[in-house]
Design an enzyme around this catalytic site. Structure first.
Site, short mmCIF file in Angstrom:
data_model
loop_
_atom_site.label_atom_id
_atom_site.label_comp_id
_atom_site.label_asym_id
_atom_site.label_seq_id
_atom_site.Cartn_x
_atom_site.Cartn_y
_atom_site.Cartn_z
N PRO A 79 -49.19 -16.16 18.43
CA PRO A 79 -49.16 -14.78 18.91
C PRO A 79 -47.85 -14.06 18.55
CG PRO A 79 -49.78 -16.29 20.68
CD PRO A 79 -49.35 -17.13 19.52
N ASP A 127 -68.84 -3.95 -6.25
CA ASP A 127 -68.76 -3.04 -7.39
C ASP A 127 -68.98 -1.60 -6.96
OD1 ASP A 127 -68.20 -5.07 -9.06
OD2 ASP A 127 -70.21 -5.24 -9.93
N GLU A 178 -48.90 -24.00 25.53
CA GLU A 178 -48.11 -22.78 25.71
C GLU A 178 -47.27 -22.47 24.48
OE1 GLU A 178 -48.18 -20.46 28.40
OE2 GLU A 178 -50.03 -21.60 28.41
N ARG A 192 -63.17 -15.94 0.70
CA ARG A 192 -64.10 -14.98 0.11
C ARG A 192 -63.45 -14.15 -0.99
NH1 ARG A 192 -63.96 -10.04 1.75
NH2 ARG A 192 -66.17 -9.61 1.56
C1 9D3 Z 1 -50.97 -17.00 28.12
C2 9D3 Z 1 -49.90 -17.80 27.46
N1 9D3 Z 1 -48.92 -16.95 26.85
C3 9D3 Z 1 -47.68 -16.93 27.62
C4 9D3 Z 1 -47.55 -15.80 28.50
C5 9D3 Z 1 -48.48 -17.45 25.54
C6 9D3 Z 1 -49.55 -17.94 24.67
C7 9D3 Z 1 -49.48 -19.21 24.11
C8 9D3 Z 1 -50.47 -19.67 23.28
C9 9D3 Z 1 -50.63 -17.14 24.34
C10 9D3 Z 1 -51.64 -17.62 23.48
C11 9D3 Z 1 -51.55 -18.87 22.98
C12 9D3 Z 1 -52.61 -19.39 22.07
N2 9D3 Z 1 -52.87 -18.45 20.95
C13 9D3 Z 1 -52.57 -18.73 19.69
O1 9D3 Z 1 -52.10 -19.81 19.40
C14 9D3 Z 1 -52.76 -17.70 18.68
C15 9D3 Z 1 -53.15 -16.33 18.77
C16 9D3 Z 1 -53.53 -15.51 19.89
O2 9D3 Z 1 -53.60 -15.92 21.05
N3 9D3 Z 1 -53.84 -14.20 19.63
C17 9D3 Z 1 -53.81 -13.66 18.39
N4 9D3 Z 1 -53.45 -14.39 17.32
C18 9D3 Z 1 -53.13 -15.71 17.54
S1 9D3 Z 1 -52.67 -16.77 16.33
C19 9D3 Z 1 -52.47 -18.02 17.36
#
Ligand code: 9D3
Length: 247
Positions: free
Chosen positions: A93, A173, A120, A158
Site C-alpha cells: 500500500p 487496431d 501488517e 496481455r
Molecule cells: C489495515 C492495515 N494497515 C495498517 C493501518 C496496513 C496494511 C498492511 C497490509 C494495509 C494493507 C495490507 C495488505 N495490502 C497489501 O499488501 C497491498 C495493497 C493494498 O492493500 N491496497 C492496494 N494495493 C496494494 S499492493 C499490496
C-alpha cells in the site's frame, strides 16, 4: 524467437495463483511460449521447526511483521535459477500507484520478481536491502499483495506481443485508428442487437453505415464521458504524477 518473459512470484499463499493465471489470456500466452511464471512459497525458507515467518513488532502494537531472513533467502534462491537479473517489485500500500505507463515499462523487461506481502508489513531492513520497486494498485485496503500481484501479471502479460488473440488485436487496431487522443480516454458506449430493447433504441448514427461519422461520434462520446467521470485523465502529465496538485 525471443525468450519468454519470466515472472517469479513470492508469496505465503502460492495456491491462489495458478487457477487465475492458468485461465484466459495469461494461460493462452503461456501455452504460446510468450511468458512463464513460477510461484514460490516464502514459508519454505523458514529456518525454524515451526515454519514461522513472522514475529511481533518491535515497539508494540497489533499484528505481525514478516521477518527478514525467509524473504531474503527466498529471493536469493529464486534469483539464482536464471542468469538474467530480475526487476524486483514489492506489492505494498506504500507503493507508487500502478498505471498503464508503469505496466508498459515492466512489460518490456526480460524478468520480473514479484513479492506479495501479507500481515501488517515486512521488516523494513529486508526491503532496504532488496531495494525493490514498490507498487500499489490503489487507495483501498486489501488483505495482502496477492490480488495486486495477479492484477500486475495480467496487465503485463496481455502486452506481450502475440498475447491477444486475433479478435482482441483487431479491437486494438480500431482503437489506435482513433488516434493518440484516444489512449487516455475512457471507452465509448457499445451496442448490439436488438436495435430496440425495453423501449431503448440504439443511437441512429451507429446504424447509418457512415464509418467516418461513427468514428467521430465515438471519439466525442469518449471525451464527454471522460470529462464527466474522470476529468483527472484529461490533464494527466508526468509532472502531476511526481507532484500531485491538491486541487
Ligand atoms: C489495515 C492495515 N494497515 C495498517 C493501518 C496496513 C496494511 C498492511 C497490509 C494495509 C494493507 C495490507 C495488505 N495490502 C497489501 O499488501 C497491498 C495493497 C493494498 O492493500 N491496497 C492496494 N494495493 C496494494 S499492493 C499490496
Amino acid at each position: 524467437m525471443a525468450a519468454p518473459l519470466r515472472i517469479d512470484i513470492l508469496t505465503l499463499f502460492p495456491d491462489l495463483f495458478e487457477p487465475v493465471l492458468g485461465s484466459s489470456i495469461t494461460g493462452r500466452a503461456r501455452q504460446a511460449g510468450l511468458v512463464e511464471w513460477f510461484v514460490e512459497d516464502i514459508r519454505r525458507y523458514a529456518d525454524n521447526k515451526h515454519n514461522k515467518v513472522d514475529d511481533r513488532p518491535f515497539g508494540g502494537g497489533p499484528g505481525m511483521v514478516m521477518m527478514c531472513q525467509p524473504l531474503w533467502d527466498c529471493v536469493q534462491d529464486v534469483e539464482s535459477r536464471d542468469e538474467r537479473p530480475a526487476t524486483r517489485i514489492l506489492l505494498t500500500p506504500q507503493g507508487e500507484p500502478l498505471r498503464q505507463s508503469t505496466v508498459e515499462e515492466l512489460a518490456s523487461e526480460p524478468r520480473l520478481l514479484l513479492i506479495a506481502g501479507h500481515y501488517e508489513g515486512i521488516d523494513e531492513r529486508v526491503i532496504e536491502k532488496l531495494n525493490p520497486r514498490e507498487i500499489s494498485v490503489g487507495d483501498y485496503v486489501l488483505s495482502g499483495g496477492e490480488i495486486p500481484a495477479l492484477a500486475l501479471v495480467d496487465a503485463v502479460v496481455r502486452l506481450q506481443p502475440g498475447a491477444l488473440g486475433h479478435a482482441d488485436s483487431a479491437v486494438e487496431d480500431s482503437f489506435s485508428q482513433r488516434g493518440p487522443d484516444a489512449e487516455r480516454l475512457l471507452d465509448c458506449p457499445h451496442y448490439t442487437r436488438p436495435r430496440v430493447w425495453q423501449d431503448l433504441e440504439v443511437p441512429d448514427i451507429l446504424l447509418s453505415g457512415d464509418h467516418q461519422r461513427v468514428a467521430d461520434w465515438r471519439l466525442e462520446q469518449m471525451k464527454t464521458r471522460t470529462r464527466a467521470r474522470r476529468p483527472d485523465l484529461l490533464q494527466e502529465t508526468e509532472d502531476q504524477h511526481e507532484h500531485p496538485a491538491d486541487t
